[in-house]
Design a protein around this motif. Structure first.
Motif, PDB file in Angstrom:
ATOM      1  N   LEU A 139       0.833  -1.196   0.000  1.00 47.86           N
ATOM      2  CA  LEU A 139       0.000   0.000   0.000  1.00 47.86           C
ATOM      3  C   LEU A 139       0.870   1.249   0.000  1.00 47.86           C
ATOM      4  N   SER A 140       0.431   2.256  -0.744  1.00 47.76           N
ATOM      5  CA  SER A 140       1.102   3.549  -0.673  1.00 47.76           C
ATOM      6  C   SER A 140       0.873   4.142   0.715  1.00 47.76           C
ATOM      7  N   LEU A 141       1.656   5.157   1.042  1.00 46.05           N
ATOM      8  CA  LEU A 141       1.456   5.832   2.331  1.00 46.05           C
ATOM      9  C   LEU A 141       0.048   6.408   2.416  1.00 46.05           C
ATOM     10  N   SER A 142      -0.440   6.992   1.301  1.00 45.39           N
ATOM     11  CA  SER A 142      -1.777   7.593   1.306  1.00 45.39           C
ATOM     12  C   SER A 142      -2.850   6.549   1.563  1.00 45.39           C
ATOM     13  N   ASN A 143      -2.738   5.390   0.908  1.00 46.96           N
ATOM     14  CA  ASN A 143      -3.734   4.342   1.112  1.00 46.96           C
ATOM     15  C   ASN A 143      -3.629   3.704   2.487  1.00 46.96           C
ATOM     16  N   THR A 144      -2.415   3.670   3.038  1.00 45.59           N
ATOM     17  CA  THR A 144      -2.263   3.172   4.413  1.00 45.59           C
ATOM     18  C   THR A 144      -2.952   4.113   5.389  1.00 45.59           C
ATOM     19  N   VAL A 145      -2.836   5.424   5.153  1.00 43.95           N
ATOM     20  CA  VAL A 145      -3.544   6.406   5.985  1.00 43.95           C
ATOM     21  C   VAL A 145      -5.042   6.133   5.950  1.00 43.95           C
ATOM     22  N   LEU A 146      -5.590   5.911   4.753  1.00 46.08           N
ATOM     23  CA  LEU A 146      -7.027   5.659   4.622  1.00 46.08           C
ATOM     24  C   LEU A 146      -7.437   4.383   5.341  1.00 46.08           C
ATOM     25  N   LYS A 147      -6.579   3.358   5.258  1.00 47.89           N
ATOM     26  CA  LYS A 147      -6.895   2.089   5.922  1.00 47.89           C
ATOM     27  C   LYS A 147      -6.956   2.270   7.437  1.00 47.89           C
ATOM     28  N   LEU A 148      -6.005   3.017   7.989  1.00 47.75           N
ATOM     29  CA  LEU A 148      -6.001   3.233   9.441  1.00 47.75           C
ATOM     30  C   LEU A 148      -7.181   4.081   9.881  1.00 47.75           C
ATOM     31  N   GLU A 149      -7.652   4.982   9.013  1.00 46.15           N
ATOM     32  CA  GLU A 149      -8.804   5.815   9.365  1.00 46.15           C
ATOM     33  C   GLU A 149     -10.047   4.963   9.593  1.00 46.15           C
ATOM     34  N   ARG A 150     -10.110   3.789   8.960  1.00 46.57           N
ATOM     35  CA  ARG A 150     -11.249   2.894   9.168  1.00 46.57           C
ATOM     36  C   ARG A 150     -11.317   2.407  10.608  1.00 46.57           C
ATOM     37  N   PHE A 151     -10.195   2.472  11.316  1.00 49.42           N
ATOM     38  CA  PHE A 151     -10.155   2.054  12.720  1.00 49.42           C
ATOM     39  C   PHE A 151     -10.144   3.254  13.663  1.00 49.42           C
ATOM     40  N   GLY A 152     -10.484   4.425  13.124  1.00 43.84           N
ATOM     41  CA  GLY A 152     -10.572   5.614  13.956  1.00 43.84           C
ATOM     42  C   GLY A 152      -9.239   6.247  14.285  1.00 43.84           C
ATOM     43  N   VAL A 153      -8.197   5.915  13.525  1.00 42.73           N
ATOM     44  CA  VAL A 153      -6.863   6.467  13.779  1.00 42.73           C
ATOM     45  C   VAL A 153      -6.492   7.391  12.625  1.00 42.73           C
ATOM     46  N   GLU A 154      -6.235   8.650  12.940  1.00 44.03           N
ATOM     47  CA  GLU A 154      -5.835   9.616  11.925  1.00 44.03           C
ATOM     48  C   GLU A 154      -4.359   9.946  12.099  1.00 44.03           C
TER      49      GLU A 154
END
Length: 211
Positions: A40-55
């Protein structure tokens, strides 16, 4: 939590000793590191973590990978070692990625980035490899590159010059490295060579965790 487990798989190989204050749950930090190294790119990893409430920012995830400073495990005793190098570009400049791979397991034993390919640099790579692993009785599998052959002769390690067979293990690993870095057009931009080498070592640890 079940989805975290499904996405992350085994993350025991990730150490978080660098964490001073835990703003992010450790299992999610490990998930972020693993997903980025897995493709995953860094941007897509950010989006994945946002699904767990982590920004967290792209830089934060980049820093997790760098600070974890993952290293391939030591103390292997392979019967054979596939040895080769390939070109990696950093900020438009050409560097050479040296890698030693155990063809039985397809695992990285050691890797380094150098600015060029010479017999003396190959000897340095072999010296570091010997410090990490028991390769005194191993047979090194190389192509006909003279700097590889000369270095092995000088340090007294056994080798065979082959084009196919078990030496293909290192070629398979290089293909995966280039596939993974294709999002960077097979290059690293806006980083220094040390940062790129740290990422590549971390990638090697992730790759080894699958094999």
């Amino acid at each position: 939590m079940a989805e975290i487990t499904r996405l992350s798989g085994c993350s025991e190989w990730i150490e978080l000793d660098f964490v001073e204050r835990e703003r992010t749950p450790s299992e999610l930090m490990k998930l972020g590191i693993r997903l980025h190294l897995a493709g995953l790119s860094l941007s897509n990893t950010v989006l994945k973590l946002e699904r767990f409430g982590v920004e967290r920012s792209r830089k934060a995830i980049h820093d997790w990978v760098q600070k974890a400073d993952l290293q391939p495990a030591s103390d292997a005793g392979p019967d054979q070692v596939a040895l080769d190098e390939t070109v990696i570009r950093i900020n438009g400049q050409q560097f050479w990625l040296y890698a030693a791979v155990d063809p039985k397991t397809n695992k990285f034993l050691h890797l380094r980035l150098f600015t060029t390919t010479t017999t003396s640099l190959t000897q340095k790579f072999l010296r570091e490899l010997r410090e990490k692993h028991d390769v005194e009785d191993a047979v090194f599998l190389v192509d006909h590159a003279q700097h590889l052959v000369s270095a092995l002769q000088r340090v007294g390690l056994r080798f065979q010059t082959v084009q196919h067979g078990n030496r293909n293990a290192v070629e398979r690993v290089f293909r995966e490295v280039k596939r993974r870095t294709s999002s960077f057009s097979n290059s690293f931009s806006h980083v220094d060579p040390e940062t790129a080498e740290t990422w590549l070592r971390s990638f090697a640890v992730w790759w080894n965790s699958l094999n």
